[in-house]
Design a protein around this motif. Structure first.
Motif, mmCIF file in Angstrom:
data_model
loop_
_atom_site.group_PDB
_atom_site.id
_atom_site.type_symbol
_atom_site.label_atom_id
_atom_site.label_comp_id
_atom_site.label_asym_id
_atom_site.label_seq_id
_atom_site.Cartn_x
_atom_site.Cartn_y
_atom_site.Cartn_z
ATOM 1 N N PHE A 102 0.097 25.294 47.107
ATOM 2 C CA PHE A 102 -0.408 25.496 48.464
ATOM 3 C C PHE A 102 0.735 25.990 49.348
ATOM 4 O O PHE A 102 1.887 25.574 49.180
ATOM 5 C CB PHE A 102 -0.962 24.194 49.039
ATOM 6 N N ALA A 103 0.408 26.871 50.299
ATOM 7 C CA ALA A 103 1.424 27.438 51.184
ATOM 8 C C ALA A 103 0.916 27.458 52.619
ATOM 9 O O ALA A 103 -0.286 27.599 52.875
ATOM 10 C CB ALA A 103 1.793 28.853 50.743
ATOM 11 N N GLY A 144 1.182 27.528 59.974
ATOM 12 C CA GLY A 144 -0.254 27.766 60.026
ATOM 13 C C GLY A 144 -0.999 26.867 59.049
ATOM 14 O O GLY A 144 -0.442 25.909 58.497
ATOM 15 N N PRO A 145 -2.273 27.146 58.800
ATOM 16 C CA PRO A 145 -3.076 26.301 57.912
ATOM 17 C C PRO A 145 -2.605 26.400 56.463
ATOM 18 O O PRO A 145 -2.027 27.411 56.043
ATOM 19 C CB PRO A 145 -4.492 26.868 58.071
ATOM 20 N N TRP A 146 -2.884 25.340 55.700
ATOM 21 C CA TRP A 146 -2.548 25.337 54.276
ATOM 22 C C TRP A 146 -3.581 26.149 53.508
ATOM 23 O O TRP A 146 -4.779 26.034 53.759
ATOM 24 C CB TRP A 146 -2.519 23.913 53.737
ATOM 25 N N ASN A 147 -3.096 26.939 52.557
ATOM 26 C CA ASN A 147 -3.978 27.738 51.711
ATOM 27 C C ASN A 147 -3.549 27.603 50.255
ATOM 28 O O ASN A 147 -2.353 27.596 49.948
ATOM 29 C CB ASN A 147 -3.930 29.220 52.108
ATOM 30 N N LEU A 148 -4.549 27.484 49.371
ATOM 31 C CA LEU A 148 -4.270 27.507 47.936
ATOM 32 C C LEU A 148 -3.957 28.942 47.543
ATOM 33 O O LEU A 148 -4.789 29.834 47.705
ATOM 34 C CB LEU A 148 -5.478 26.994 47.150
ATOM 35 N N GLU A 172 6.147 27.126 53.941
ATOM 36 C CA GLU A 172 6.222 25.749 53.465
ATOM 37 C C GLU A 172 5.256 25.602 52.296
ATOM 38 O O GLU A 172 4.153 26.166 52.309
ATOM 39 C CB GLU A 172 5.857 24.775 54.585
ATOM 40 N N PHE A 173 5.655 24.838 51.282
ATOM 41 C CA PHE A 173 4.864 24.723 50.057
ATOM 42 C C PHE A 173 4.728 23.258 49.648
ATOM 43 O O PHE A 173 5.587 22.431 49.937
ATOM 44 C CB PHE A 173 5.532 25.488 48.904
#
Length: 680
Positions: free
Chosen positions: A416-417, A422-426, A455-456
């Motif tokens: 996830f990043a 911003g929002p977390w995305n897979l 960020e991860f």
């Protein structure tokens, strides 16, 4: 006569033991009968082909006084055979010839029992009720009169009527009165005549049953104590009402069944199950009706209230009833601790219904202890920028990930990043349990590593569950705020965010710079150590002019953790970072970075003079091969911070500008030329 061990102990006339008589009926009730099955066999040679062969038998042994017949003379039964369409075997019964029932309260679930048969020749069979008869061996049979209120179609008093399914041989009733009742069942078989194209009756089979109905049901039929599981498959543990509440809260369930009026409850612990099992078998003391069972009648919760879906339920019975149910799980048992299994109202509107019409109470519960499961554990160890255009992640995992069963039920590593908080995305899933790193290549994409923070975190999908998440870590974002020429040195003001994958007490930074030719060709010259996240870097002019690469490396001085590298700053010693000025006091940007942070967003040409607004501006931009990539002869119309050119679709690189100013006071001026560093 029956062989040893199968003879009915209370029958002196050769009766066979009938199993399951006490499933429903109370053996202490005055109406209970210890019924025995009597079997007669004989051999006869048929004289030829005939449409109406008749076989009959009579016996004085097999009919006791009943509640629904006026008298109880000897037993007489007869069957027929039509062999004009070829050889034929009579239907053969699958179920026991005896059944004992108990009175049901009004509104209770009806009782089901079967007298199903099959035809060895594959002929079609149907079922009907007949009137009991008496008579001699060769007949004719004499019908026995029913007592008032009884008929062949209604031989047993029932709250819900007496129903025989003519195609399956299944009886449905809710006995309402204690007594002993006789009923006669006839099974007819038919064969399709290919000459006349009609169904032809080719014979029948007959069975007479005596059905005791006791005033009370057996203890096994009541399910008062919830699940009646066979001895040997479980142990019991008494729990108090307060302990019941603790279980309810731990598994987040509405209730845990306890007998009304009881302060303790023997909670059953089902033993014999292991990690990675996917089938749970329940063995019931009293048979249950197979048609009342669906997968939605059950709920299973792992420790931590994790739901374990049940995909299907199978049984081992070949009739209406079964004593065994196999629950097939969507995912294996992988958590150490106690699983909770509950009976619930299913989609059919009921729980499991016993053979005698009694439903297992909702929320009846048992515990399934599971131990010895490997427990996967993992952590994100490093986030690092590579060659100023890639980001690599590395993580570690314990030895549980090497277990063959863990690998069998492994799902994925999910990356996830978050970009700029911003929002977390897979962004990626890796299906290999052995994976320990992943590289993201931003080269040529719309998400460069310069001027953007990433960020991860990582999570593990295992055995159909999210097994948890790693910590999150940010890339090191290096920024150059300004630069100046001091005469003997180039000074660049650098700042960066702290690298949070290293303990602050064990974290240090190296600032490195070197001659830049390509991302894979940098001659690193020097490094400076610091514990801060800012530094005024001084590059001696003695190193020469040209492009310099600057980077920051976070590391553990004890080398117990993986280092992390930042993005690179590409510094042109001939184009200091900031604004250049000229003789006309125009301030011309030499860096363009349209990233939304409010700095260097556009090619806005500034002048504080009051006459600047009357100057016409023409702008041309060229790439390093001299190709014109932007031109606007009326640039003064858009020369505002909000509307000025922002680089358009051009990629990161060094460009050259040419500006012509034409004003009412000074006329046309010689073009101004310079370098522009575009960063995206």
């Amino acid at each position: 006569m029956p062989p040893s061990g199968l003879a009915s102990p209370n029958d002196n006339n050769g009766g066979w033991i009938v199993a399951g008589l006490d499933d429903c009926a109370n053996t202490q009730d005055s109406s209970y009968r210890d019924l025995a099955a009597h079997k007669f066999a004989g051999y006869v040679s048929l004289p030829g082909v005939c449409s109406d062969f008749k076989f009959s038998a009579s016996a004085a042994c097999c009919r006791d006084i009943s509640s629904n017949l006026n008298s109880s003379p000897n037993l007489f039964i007869s069957a027929h055979l039509n062999n004009t369409l070829g050889e034929s075997s009579s239907p053969q019964f699958l179920d026991s010839a005896a059944i004992a029932l108990c009175v049901q309260m009004p509104g209770a679930q009806p009782i089901h029992f079967s007298q199903a048969a099959y035809d060895p020749d594959g002929d079609t069979i149907t079922y009907s009720l007949g009137q009991p008869e008496s008579g001699l061996n060769c007949g004719p049979g004499i019908p026995i009169a029913y007592s008032p209120g009884f008929t062949a179609a209604n031989p047993i008093p029932s709250n819900t009527g007496f129903v025989l399914n003519p195609f399956s041989g299944e009886f449905t009733l809710s006995p309402s009165q204690q007594g002993v009742y006789v009923l006669k069942l006839e099974v007819h078989n038919y064969r399709w005549d290919t000459v006349t194209y009609t169904w032809i009756s080719i014979g029948n089979a007959v069975r007479e049953l005596m059905v005791p109905v006791t005033a009370n049901c057996s203890n096994n039929a009541q399910f008062n104590n919830g699940l009646l599981i066979q001895n040997g498959t479980y142990t019991e543990r008494n729990i108090s009402s307060s302990q019941k509440d603790s279980i309810r809260n731990a598994y987040q369930v509405q209730n845990v069944y306890i007998d009304t009026g009881s302060t303790t409850h023997a909670l059953k612990l089902l033993s014999g199950y292991h990690c990675f099992d996917t089938v749970i078998r329940l063995e019931f003391k009293s048979p249950i009706i197979k048609s009342s069972v669906t997968a939605t009648d059950f709920r299973i919760f792992a420790p931590g209230a994790v739901s374990v879906p049940i995909t299907s339920v199978s049984d081992t019975g070949n009739s209406l009833f079964t004593n065994y149910l196999d629950l097939h799980l969507y995912k294996p048992l992988v958590y150490n601790g106690n699983y909770l299994l509950q009976i619930r109202l299913g989609n059919d509107g009921n729980t499991i219904i016993g053979k005698c019409g009694v439903s297992i109470p909702q929320f009846s519960s048992l515990i399934i202890p599971i131990n010895g499961c490997p427990v996967p554990d993992f952590e994100l160890d490093q986030i690092s920028v590579l060659e100023d255009e890639k980001i690599t992640l590395q993580w570690s995992a314990n030895s549980a990930l090497q277990d063959s069963n863990v690998q069998k039920f492994f799902g994925s590593w999910n990356v996830f990043a978050s970009e700029n908080q911003g929002p977390w995305n897979l962004i990626h899933s890796l299906q290999s349990p052995a994976a320990r790193n992943h590289t993201i290549d931003f080269g040529g994409s719309n998400y460069p590593v310069d001027h953007n923070n990433y960020e991860f975190f990582l999570d593990l999908r295992y055995a159909g569950e999210n097994w948890g998440s790693s910590r999150s870590c940010e890339t090191i974002l290096l920024e150059a705020n300004s630069s100046k020429d001091t005469g003997s040195n180039y000074e660049i003001d650098l700042t960066w965010n702290d690298y949070d994958c290293l303990d602050p007490n064990q974290r240090g930074y190296l600032i490195e710079y070197g001659h830049f030719f390509r991302v894979d060709s940098v001659v690193w010259l020097n490094s400076i150590s610091t514990n801060l996240n800012q530094h005024l870097l001084s590059i001696p002019k003695s190193h020469g002019t040209g492009l310099y690469a600057i980077r920051v490396i976070a590391k553990d001085p004890q080398n117990q953790a993986l280092p992390s590298q930042s993005n690179w700053i590409i510094f042109d010693s001939q184009t200091p970072i900031g604004l250049s000025e000229n003789a006309l006091n125009w301030q011309i940007p030499n860096i363009l970075n349209p990233n939304g942070n409010g700095q260097n967003e556009s090619f806005y040409i500034q002048n504080q003079s009051s006459t600047a607004q009357d100057v016409h501006i023409s702008l041309k931009v060229f790439n390093q091969t001299g190709q014109l990539v932007f031109s606007d002869a009326q640039y003064h119309h858009r020369n505002t911070p909000a509307n000025a050119w922002n680089g358009g679709s051009l990629s990161t690189g060094v460009y050259f500008y040419e500006i012509e100013f034409t004003g009412p006071a000074k006329g046309s001026q010689a073009p101004l030329q310079g370098k522009l560093l575009l960063v995206k």
